[in-house]
Scaffold this active site. Structure first.
Site, PDB file in Angstrom:
ATOM      1  N   GLN A 197      29.168  42.739  20.989  1.00 45.87           N
ATOM      2  CA  GLN A 197      29.079  43.739  20.338  1.00 45.87           C
ATOM      3  C   GLN A 197      29.444  45.047  20.659  1.00 45.87           C
ATOM      4  O   GLN A 197      29.256  45.587  22.085  1.00 45.87           O
ATOM      5  CB  GLN A 197      26.759  43.765  19.971  1.00 45.87           C
ATOM      6  CG  GLN A 197      26.791  45.306  19.214  1.00 45.87           C
ATOM      7  CD  GLN A 197      25.369  46.022  20.123  1.00 45.87           C
ATOM      8  OE1 GLN A 197      25.062  46.119  20.923  1.00 45.87           O
ATOM      9  NE2 GLN A 197      24.563  45.300  18.671  1.00 45.87           N
ATOM     10  N   TYR A 241      23.017  56.299  19.506  1.00 52.02           N
ATOM     11  CA  TYR A 241      24.582  56.599  19.457  1.00 52.02           C
ATOM     12  C   TYR A 241      25.526  56.654  19.005  1.00 52.02           C
ATOM     13  O   TYR A 241      25.027  56.986  17.651  1.00 52.02           O
ATOM     14  CB  TYR A 241      25.041  54.621  20.121  1.00 52.02           C
ATOM     15  CG  TYR A 241      24.210  53.739  21.313  1.00 52.02           C
ATOM     16  CD1 TYR A 241      23.917  54.657  22.400  1.00 52.02           C
ATOM     17  CD2 TYR A 241      22.668  52.773  20.717  1.00 52.02           C
ATOM     18  CE1 TYR A 241      22.812  54.169  23.468  1.00 52.02           C
ATOM     19  CE2 TYR A 241      22.660  52.193  21.997  1.00 52.02           C
ATOM     20  CZ  TYR A 241      22.609  53.108  23.327  1.00 52.02           C
ATOM     21  OH  TYR A 241      21.121  52.601  24.303  1.00 52.02           O
ATOM     22  N   ARG A 284      25.435  46.707  13.437  1.00 50.99           N
ATOM     23  CA  ARG A 284      23.691  46.944  13.596  1.00 50.99           C
ATOM     24  C   ARG A 284      23.001  48.368  13.088  1.00 50.99           C
ATOM     25  O   ARG A 284      23.742  49.227  13.510  1.00 50.99           O
ATOM     26  CB  ARG A 284      23.261  46.799  14.897  1.00 50.99           C
ATOM     27  CG  ARG A 284      21.749  46.728  15.183  1.00 50.99           C
ATOM     28  CD  ARG A 284      21.778  45.996  16.756  1.00 50.99           C
ATOM     29  NE  ARG A 284      20.611  45.561  17.100  1.00 50.99           N
ATOM     30  CZ  ARG A 284      19.639  44.967  17.825  1.00 50.99           C
ATOM     31  NH1 ARG A 284      20.298  46.695  18.819  1.00 50.99           N
ATOM     32  NH2 ARG A 284      18.946  44.555  18.163  1.00 50.99           N
ATOM     33  N   ARG A 295      13.300  39.455  23.941  1.00 47.21           N
ATOM     34  CA  ARG A 295      12.473  39.214  24.819  1.00 47.21           C
ATOM     35  C   ARG A 295      12.435  37.107  25.349  1.00 47.21           C
ATOM     36  O   ARG A 295      12.298  37.163  26.253  1.00 47.21           O
ATOM     37  CB  ARG A 295      11.062  39.809  24.799  1.00 47.21           C
ATOM     38  CG  ARG A 295      11.703  41.679  25.796  1.00 47.21           C
ATOM     39  CD  ARG A 295      10.192  42.590  25.899  1.00 47.21           C
ATOM     40  NE  ARG A 295      10.645  43.971  25.401  1.00 47.21           N
ATOM     41  CZ  ARG A 295      10.622  44.346  24.470  1.00 47.21           C
ATOM     42  NH1 ARG A 295      10.607  43.881  23.566  1.00 47.21           N
ATOM     43  NH2 ARG A 295      10.488  45.770  25.154  1.00 47.21           N
TER      44      ARG A 295
END
Length: 366
Positions: free
Chosen positions: A99, A185, A232, A322
């Site tokens: 990524q 971002y 993404r 997670r």
């Protein structure tokens, strides 16, 4: 009816299942230099039974760094470190994409020679990043400063950094790349009117605000091949100064252009906190209409929720975060309905093997 355990063709990728490892920042690189290390190779190889591994976000340049101890892919040492990771994953039978990340304004003064992160516009995000104090060696969340706006003639250099990072990822033997355009971002900052107040060809209209994302994707695809590129997105986040009611429509316009480039997939990062907004079905259906590639989803999914969205044909792959931390053999546990171990939240960022590579497969855990 499609299930998590069916194979999938995603661009050039032949996936043995529809279970992906979601990208998760863990801050375990070797220092100095933010170099991927043997511990990281062990971590990813332990999870190679995923249909696809998406690595933690990886800065494309020193300018792109915003958190301590996150990996880069812009130096020879970093490329060599990542090659150890990809070799370990491939030996374990896995597939792994890197990524690519530029944090934009989600950064701290210590990572920049002039003390200023860069962004589309000089607007602070009202957010924090995880930074290790060089004197005490302890990490904590600190406020992001006001960034400086990128000059128009600087933008081509940032796009070139993405292309170089894609080329480096290929040299490091990744199977593909995912461009991080989510979560506030740099690319996401260009997409939203709340963070992009530019008056040049990269601001104002929807066509202008998606231009940076399209040019970055085109440059990266030219290096790696479009059918090995994903991106993404996070259409419905509002934190980090990203609240823009027109963001979903803007992102759908971008997705249509990405379809023309021919990338492999779009990855929706869905908010997973308690009161987070849901991703509306109407958006999912609209994305299917405008984008011909595969759809990956991530954010608070368990086995039942994942099976449901696959059955409705609103996604092709589900990425788990997670649950994969404490259960490196998550695909087997889901397939056999085995109990899941809980992860230790205190060991998420930084540290050593504890809480990183110390979680075992089911027999070892039992």
């Amino acid at each position: 009816m499609t299930t998590l355990f069916d194979s999938a063709k995603v661009g050039a990728f032949d996936l043995p299942s529809r279970i992906a490892l979601a990208p998760m920042t863990r801050c375990r690189t070797g220092q100095p230099g933010n170099i991927p290390n043997a511990m990281m190779a062990d971590y990813y190889a332990q999870r190679a039974s995923a249909g696809l591994i998406i690595t933690e976000a990886t800065q494309i340049s020193q300018q792109g760094q915003g958190y301590s101890f996150t990996p880069g892919i812009h130096s020879e040492e970093q490329v060599a470190g990542w090659r150890k990771v990809t070799n370990a994953v491939h030996l374990a039978g896995g597939r792994i994409v890197n990524q690519l990340w530029h944090v934009g304004r989600m950064s701290h003064a210590m990572f920049h020679a002039d003390g200023q992160p860069v962004a589309p516009s000089a607007i602070a995000p009202n957010a924090t990043v995880w930074v290790v104090d060089p004197e005490t060696g302890k990490g904590g969340m600190v406020d992001c400063p006001v960034p400086r706006a990128l000059e128009t003639d600087e933008i081509a250099g940032v796009i070139a950094d993405y292309a170089t990072a894609a080329r480096n990822a290929k040299e490091a033997r990744f199977d593909g790349i995912e461009i991080h355009a989510a979560n506030g971002y740099l690319i996401d900052e260009f997409l939203r009117a709340s963070s992009n107040k530019r008056e040049d060809q990269y601001g104002g209209s929807v066509e202008n605000r998606i231009r940076f994302a399209i040019e970055v994707t085109g440059a990266a695809a030219a290096e790696f091949g479009a059918d090995r590129v994903g991106i993404r997105i996070s259409p419905f986040i509002t934190q980090r100064g990203m609240d823009d009611p027109d963001a979903p429509a803007t992102i759908l316009a971008m997705a249509k252009e990405l379809g023309r480039i021919g990338i492999a997939y779009i990855h929706i990062a869905e908010a997973d906190w308690d009161d987070a907004p849901e991703t509306p079905r109407a958006f999912r259906e609209a994305l299917r209409e405008v984008f011909p590639g595969a759809i990956v989803v991530a954010g608070g999914y368990d086995k039942n929720k994942a099976e449901a969205i696959l059955a409705e044909d609103l996604a092709d792959v589900v990425a788990f975060g997670r649950p994969f931390i404490a259960n490196p053999d998550l695909p087997r546990r889901y397939a056999e309905d085995l109990p899941l171990a809980a992860f230790d939240g205190d060991t998420l960022f930084g540290g050593d093997q504890q809480g990183y590579t110390t979680y075992g497969n089911y027999e070892a855990a039992a």
